[in-house]
Design a protein around this motif. Sequence first.
Motif, PDB file in Angstrom:
ATOM      1  N   PHE A 112     -55.194 153.625 -22.433  1.00 37.44           N
ATOM      2  CA  PHE A 112     -54.706 155.240 -21.796  1.00 37.44           C
ATOM      3  C   PHE A 112     -56.588 155.181 -21.819  1.00 37.44           C
ATOM      4  O   PHE A 112     -56.682 155.947 -21.172  1.00 37.44           O
ATOM      5  N   CYS A 374     -51.231 152.932 -16.858  1.00 33.14           N
ATOM      6  CA  CYS A 374     -49.602 153.695 -17.356  1.00 33.14           C
ATOM      7  C   CYS A 374     -48.793 152.390 -16.811  1.00 33.14           C
ATOM      8  O   CYS A 374     -47.838 153.061 -17.316  1.00 33.14           O
ATOM      9  N   GLY A 469     -50.492 160.580 -16.788  1.00 31.19           N
ATOM     10  CA  GLY A 469     -50.574 159.034 -17.284  1.00 31.19           C
ATOM     11  C   GLY A 469     -48.880 159.476 -17.491  1.00 31.19           C
ATOM     12  O   GLY A 469     -48.339 158.077 -18.611  1.00 31.19           O
TER      13      GLY A 469
END
Lengths: 661, 117
Positions: A112, A374, A469
């Motif tokens: 991430f 994601c 995300g």
Amino acid sequence: VTAGLAGVAARARSLWRGVRRRAAVEAEMAEEFELHQELRAADLVRAGLTPAQAARQARLEFGSSEMHKDAAREARGLHRVDQLRVSWLDVRLGLRMLRRYPALSVVGGLAFALAIAVGAAGFEMMTQLAYPTLPLPGGERIVALRAWDAATARGERRLAYEFATWRGALRTVEALGAYRTVGRNLVVPGGAVASVPVAEISASAFRVAAVPARLGRALGPADERPDASPVLVIGHDVWRTRFGADPGVVGRTVRLDGAPHTVVGVMPEGFAFPLSHAWWAPLRLSASGYAPGDGPTLELFGRLAPGATLGAARAELAALGRRAAAEHPDARAHVRPEVVPFAESIYTKPLGLAIRAELAAANVPAVLFLVLVCGNVAMLTFARAATREGELVVRTVLGASRGRIVTQLFAEALVLGGVAAVLGLAAVGAGLRPFLLAAAGPSDRMAFWIDGRLSPPTVLYAAALTVFGAAVAGVVPALKVTRGLTARLRAASAGGGGPRFGGVWTAVIVCQVAVTVGFPVFAWSAWRESTYYRSAAATVPAGEYLTARLAMDRPTSRRRPATRPRPGRGSGPPARSWRGGSPRSPRCGGSRTPRRCRSPATRGAVWRSRAPRRRRPSPPRSRGSARRGWPTTSSRCSARPCWRGAAFMPGTSPPTPAWWS
Amino acid sequence: MADPASPVGLLPGTLDLLILKAVSLGRLNGYAVLLRIEQISGGALHIQQGALYPALYRLEHQGLIDGEWGTSENNRRAKYYRLTAAGRRRLGEEAAGWRRLADAIALALAATPQEVR
């Protein structure tokens, strides 16, 4: 229609009030319920009950206030908002999940963070490139003046004639100045010799920039006189690195190309006007003036006069351009002067919507990369959610709706994304400029206003990326897991089970995410390695060899006719070995080699070819063939390029005349 | 056989109509709305107190009534509801529809075997 619109507006107003002032609305409801029970109790007292009995009876008749509140919130349309509301409890649960599943937290968080860092860095660069601003007082009024040769479709940079003309004629631009960047061998007493880019610049530059010197003074008009003693203004970084932040540096003497220069000032930290300079020497042009198209290459700048607009400056300069074309049709018939904001002068073309759209489009791959990452994190989240089916079933039994559970899982992904966003933004803030410098290479200079620092819009953009995300990584698997949860509850009650991810599958998913995220990093690392191995640094012990900077000369004047390569000679690649530099500002354009310039070298000796002179094919005649690999400088320059350069031994004393000769 | 004097339950959807009618007669707080409905129905209609407030908030949300805070007779802060223009239109439409329905049902219930032969 009017009634319908009024109803929609009333609903929107009520919903907005319920969302924005949730606590106040709740308090009003409680107050209204309390009054209702008091009024009912008073009626019951009048009917003969005791106050205590009446109060109890009123409470019983009214029922549960909390249930009425829930029903009232649903009546106001707030129940869907409530389901989507992320509470502090959800955040705490998300933090607990981070600790409980450390592998997922580390792998997913790093993935991430990388995706958000890529997205934020791309957005920051896009912002700085598409909407550049000068970090100087009144920087938006600093302009660059340049000229475009419509005949050759190239920028005309020999603007010494225009500089002299415009400086006296322009009313909309004040403090007109010029600069050029030249490489000089710097010798600091007691320090190593180095080749540094020096801005030979008009003293008005420091008035245009409106930044005073930190120590000493900036350049002044008197420094531009030919008989003035050579002076130098240095930047904060070089003052710190090369002079040890010596507070008494003003007055010290350094040598540039052997000529002593007195340091007269130190500019404050961050000052690098006009481009990315740290050494400023006065620009001294010929007192006798220049003909159009003659003289050194110059970049012109100035500041819009008070009350003048960019449009007015463009109109005035266009008029001057037309006048020059009429007066010098041979050299200036096709030259179109233009004024652009200085921060946009790094672009050849005016910074318009098309270029900005092109720059903005560069963010699309970053967003796609975020989606890819994601998506992989979503697999991890799904695996984790599948193992928590029992917990989700219990929450459903206790009354949690599907939307509420989805919101909870979204909140958990949001917590993971929030931590990752902090990491990613910190990495971008610390590493974007070094990254850009490393990617650009040591020979390229980056404008000082492209500093890579995070701006508030980029932080907001990163926050939006985080939410997006988290939606991909949290909501999508949550919708999948919560589908048919009630049916699985019955199956679980009967001894069955839902989907389960064992350790092997979890490990496989973790590895897949790691590979997906690690691939771009690996690719970047491989590219850097290959670049390194292609460079001389990997194969040559640089400390034992000369380093040099070479630049192609253009002919000093387009009026010189001898710019066409002659067939059969002087058309091969440049000399393969050399030992020094040609004189500064040599007038050795055309087909002349440095040796044929017949000018003594100021730094070392002019080079000579050690390769046996071989007959080579005829040089290309057209620009197209020239582009196919011939080392011609341009279609207008010679087939045998004229090199300028500086040579020195790194880490040693400056070369002595005996060595060079 | 049901006692004619005992309160009757409301038909679904009629509470909103009754609230609109009650507040059309004057500005009222929530408890007063309850009493006014019982009063104008001759005590025949009994409103569940828990159902009153969601209905009030729903009508307010739809912009048919407007609530504003004032001071009650016993000097307490109270929220008073009044009919809006949109609510007045809605009341007229709903009342007309209800009358047609009631007439139709009454007519249907008054039918005799001779009439249908």
